[in-house]
Design an enzyme around this catalytic site. Sequence first.
Site, PDB file in Angstrom:
ATOM      1  N   ASP A  30       0.836  -1.187   0.000  1.00 27.73           N
ATOM      2  CA  ASP A  30       0.000   0.000   0.000  1.00 27.73           C
ATOM      3  C   ASP A  30       0.880   1.249   0.000  1.00 27.73           C
ATOM      4  O   ASP A  30       1.597   1.497   0.971  1.00 27.73           O
ATOM      5  CB  ASP A  30      -0.909  -0.019   1.236  1.00 27.73           C
ATOM      6  CG  ASP A  30      -2.075   0.925   1.082  1.00 27.73           C
ATOM      7  OD1 ASP A  30      -2.041   1.769   0.174  1.00 27.73           O
ATOM      8  OD2 ASP A  30      -3.018   0.812   1.878  1.00 27.73           O
ATOM      9  N   LYS A  41      -5.201  -5.813   3.747  1.00 26.88           N
ATOM     10  CA  LYS A  41      -6.147  -4.704   3.579  1.00 26.88           C
ATOM     11  C   LYS A  41      -7.081  -4.963   2.397  1.00 26.88           C
ATOM     12  O   LYS A  41      -6.635  -5.322   1.314  1.00 26.88           O
ATOM     13  CB  LYS A  41      -5.369  -3.410   3.358  1.00 26.88           C
ATOM     14  CG  LYS A  41      -6.249  -2.225   2.997  1.00 26.88           C
ATOM     15  CD  LYS A  41      -5.460  -0.944   2.981  1.00 26.88           C
ATOM     16  CE  LYS A  41      -6.119   0.098   2.106  1.00 26.88           C
ATOM     17  NZ  LYS A  41      -5.374   1.371   2.103  1.00 26.88           N
TER      18      LYS A  41
HETATM   19 MG    MG Z   1      -2.656   2.958  -1.451  1.00 26.87          MG
END
Ligand code: MG
Length: 478
Positions: free
Chosen positions: A50, A147
């Site tokens: 991320d 996530k």
């Molecule tokens: Mg991101």
Amino acid sequence: MRANINRRQFIKALGLGAGALMLGGCAGRGKLNSGKSSSKKPNFVIIFCDDMGYGDLGCYGHPTIRTPNLDQMAAEGQKWTNFYVGASVCTPSRAALLTGRLPIRSGMCSDKRRVLFPDSASGLPQGEVTIAEGLKAKGYVTACVGKWHLGHLPQYLPTNNGFDSYFGIPYSNDMDRVGGDGRQAFLEPKTEYWNVPLMRDEEIVERPADQNTITKRYAEEGVKFIKKSKNKPFFLYLANSLPHVPLFVSENFRNKSLRGLYGDVIEEIDWGVGQILQTLRREGLAENTFVVFTSDNGPWLIFNEHGGSAGLLREGKGCTFEGGMREPCIMWWPGTIKPGVMNDMGATMDLYTTILTLAGTKVPDDRIVDGLDLSPALFGTGPSPRKVMFYYRGAKLYAARKGLYKAHFITKPAYGKGKEVRHNPPLLYHLGHDPSEKYNISKDHPEVIKDIQKEVALHLANLTPGEDQLARRIEKKG
Ligand code: MG
């Protein structure tokens, strides 16, 4: 506007009609094997990060972050240097990866809210067919670890999107803020400042999630899943929630990197990759498993040292310059993928089409899928089929690349109050000569601009935007 069959019907249809394998690009590959020569279906592992930038790995030129496992993975596999994501922020980028479609088609992008939030009322539409759903139809066991960020309400969770199991956080690690002082909370983060839930399947099992140990636990969960699933074909989607700020790292990695906390985080992610690859080798699965490592969007530069680096690429997360949407991507499948550095274009949406094709399952043909089968490039039989890339910000097309040329029709600063600027003629860069997008050459190449505009017109003529899924909020009670 929406696809006219739902996912269950699609899976059912595939189950009934399980027929011709569609293994592509396998002929004449010399010493390389391939899924085709084996009677076993290949396994797939996608390791996502991320907000990691193009320049954040040792093998992509970072001078102080050590990534020995990823460096080795790149040496044994393919290191892609022109690999794109479907958007420069989390939610739309993840939708593109899992559906093989530009987020504008699924409605997983918006000009009102850029990503989903804990008060969002929607998520990935039921009519979309995820990679996991496509693979389930072929008997794969599937796990999502990490996530998600495609909807936190029960109907949108991974377990309702083709994954047999889920362990992770449903949205970003900086949401549900409950403590700390302003920006300082991010620069000296404590895990209790964010009341982010950690979920197993559809239950919250820890809140706030202990983010210090989260990268380690994701890797361990991935290892456990591989060991448990080794007798069946499997798909593991391991989406690290870091290095998105606030940054956290477990004790073994704290204060170890010359790059500081951000480097510590990347080095722990690298360790996790090592755990996964080592498990595949030890279990005798390496030669039957296609592993891809990449990230959802570029570095979050507004966080200074806590954000990563796009290396020589311009800007980062949140914008349509290269730093926002071009990512490191390493593909690994010992004995099958032709090792080397790959300068051809690829995109996360192509992983969708490539993986479903390698598994012998059908890519949905009742809708436009943007993904292309990268098999020729992977197996050394030909170039990547991707020649064009569209760069959206929210629901608007900002830029397009064809071959080595990229035209920006609109630009806007990644964050802050800066206004949208329309360019006529568009800004034009030659990404081969000028990967940093420094020298606008539009005046010298009107014919190139015309050619790119033709591609854009064709694209827009066939585009039906999906209904905005990001703008809707949960209504407050009372
Ligand atoms: Mg991101």
